[in-house]
Design an enzyme around this catalytic site. Structure first.
Site, short mmCIF file in Angstrom:
data_model
loop_
_atom_site.label_atom_id
_atom_site.label_comp_id
_atom_site.label_asym_id
_atom_site.label_seq_id
_atom_site.Cartn_x
_atom_site.Cartn_y
_atom_site.Cartn_z
CB ALA A 1 79.29 54.70 10.26
CB CYS A 2 77.83 60.15 8.59
SG CYS A 2 79.22 61.11 9.18
N GLY A 3 79.09 59.44 6.13
CA GLY A 3 79.77 59.38 4.91
C GLY A 3 81.27 59.91 5.23
#
Length: 92
Positions: A7-9
């Protein structure tokens, strides 16, 4: 097969780099893995289907019942080997 959620922004740029490094490390260690990407905001609705959560940002969402590893080092290179080792150990 182990399942990893990265998960990232926005679920696109940095998670792609991290996902590729995880796939390569798992291949080198003979670990059968399925790596998927998402936005940090999507984690609470998706994480229950996975064995490991790897994030490139600060995850302050819902409580999860799987290991969570911060992987900013896979983007900066500082401490990358230690993070890869932590990921591999979590998947064994």
């Amino acid at each position: 097969m182990k399942r990893v959620l990265v998960a990232c922004g926005n679920g696109i740029a940095t998670s792609t780099v991290v996902a590729m490094k995880i796939r390569e490390a798992c291949d080198d260690n003979n670990i059968d893995v399925n790596v998927n990407q998402c936005k940090l905001l999507e984690v609470p609705s998706k994480v229950s289907d996975y064995d490991l959560l790897v994030t490139t940002g600060k995850f302050t969402g819902a409580e999860v019942n799987i290991p969570v590893i911060g992987a900013i080092s896979l983007l900066t290179g500082v401490g990358e080997e230690e993070t890869i080792e932590e990921i591999i150990n979590a998947l064994k």
